[in-house]
Design a protein around this motif. Structure first.
Motif, mmCIF file in Angstrom:
data_model
loop_
_atom_site.group_PDB
_atom_site.id
_atom_site.type_symbol
_atom_site.label_atom_id
_atom_site.label_comp_id
_atom_site.label_asym_id
_atom_site.label_seq_id
_atom_site.Cartn_x
_atom_site.Cartn_y
_atom_site.Cartn_z
ATOM 1 N N ALA A 28 -2.831 1.444 11.890
ATOM 2 C CA ALA A 28 -2.784 2.515 10.885
ATOM 3 C C ALA A 28 -1.425 2.571 10.196
ATOM 4 C CB ALA A 28 -3.108 3.856 11.534
ATOM 5 N N LEU A 29 -0.355 2.424 10.975
ATOM 6 C CA LEU A 29 0.984 2.415 10.371
ATOM 7 C C LEU A 29 1.150 1.232 9.434
ATOM 8 C CD1 LEU A 29 3.242 3.457 13.372
ATOM 9 C CD2 LEU A 29 2.874 4.736 11.258
ATOM 10 N N PHE A 30 0.633 0.081 9.837
ATOM 11 C CA PHE A 30 0.709 -1.103 8.992
ATOM 12 C C PHE A 30 0.006 -0.852 7.656
ATOM 13 C CE2 PHE A 30 -1.103 -5.176 7.554
ATOM 14 C CZ PHE A 30 0.070 -5.896 7.380
ATOM 15 N N LEU A 31 -1.203 -0.301 7.720
ATOM 16 C CA LEU A 31 -1.952 -0.007 6.490
ATOM 17 C C LEU A 31 -1.227 1.020 5.621
ATOM 18 C CD1 LEU A 31 -5.603 0.172 7.854
ATOM 19 C CD2 LEU A 31 -4.633 -1.578 6.362
ATOM 20 N N ALA A 32 -0.662 2.031 6.237
ATOM 21 C CA ALA A 32 0.038 3.069 5.476
ATOM 22 C C ALA A 32 1.279 2.512 4.796
ATOM 23 C CB ALA A 32 0.406 4.231 6.394
ATOM 24 N N VAL A 33 2.034 1.676 5.510
ATOM 25 C CA VAL A 33 3.257 1.101 4.935
ATOM 26 C C VAL A 33 2.914 0.120 3.821
ATOM 27 C CG1 VAL A 33 5.226 -0.403 5.441
ATOM 28 C CG2 VAL A 33 4.678 1.487 6.972
ATOM 29 N N ILE A 34 1.910 -0.710 4.033
ATOM 30 C CA ILE A 34 1.504 -1.666 3.003
ATOM 31 C C ILE A 34 1.004 -0.923 1.763
ATOM 32 C CG2 ILE A 34 -0.217 -3.440 2.442
ATOM 33 C CD1 ILE A 34 2.112 -4.412 4.192
ATOM 34 N N SER A 35 0.220 0.130 1.972
ATOM 35 C CA SER A 35 -0.301 0.915 0.857
ATOM 36 C C SER A 35 0.829 1.582 0.071
ATOM 37 C CB SER A 35 -1.253 1.995 1.385
ATOM 38 O OG SER A 35 -1.562 2.928 0.393
#
Length: 118
Positions: A28-35
């Motif tokens: 989830a953190l990865f997706l949030a940072v990439i977004s």
């Protein structure tokens, strides 16, 4: 007398849920940072996955500060532990309540109350 390793405190439903929550947290953190695109993208994933921490930015002067980050880091491991505990006891009410709170917070996060952070 041998003890069953699956009955140790390490493998309780709550601990297992916490561990699964940690794994989900990383994704989830990865997706949030990439977004977010290093501050130049969209915070849609962060608002959807971490609505309560994103709403706390209103308390931190419209920036993602220590309180928001701490809540975001604790969210999925805590939810995983709660899920493990609740499922082991066949009580779904806590999970339904958390799901409703998450949904309401997500609606608030997408309602225009938050800045763009760009």
């Amino acid at each position: 007398m041998k003890t069953d390793p699956l009955r140790s405190p390490l493998f309780t439903p709550t601990a297992t849920g916490f561990a699964l929550g940690l794994m989900i947290e990383v994704a989830a953190l990865f997706l949030a940072v990439i977004s977010a695109g290093a501050g130049h993208g969209s915070y849609a994933a962060a608002r959807a996955l971490f609505p309560v921490p994103m709403l706390t930015t209103l308390l931190e002067g419209d920036s993602i500060g220590p309180l928001s980050i701490t809540l975001a880091l604790a969210q999925f491991p805590t939810l995983g532990a709660l899920a493990g505990y609740s499922l082991a006891r066949a009580r779904l009410t806590p999970l339904v309540v958390v799901g409703i709170v998450h949904l309401v917070a997500m609606l608030a996060a997408f309602s225009g109350t938050l800045p763009n952070f760009s």
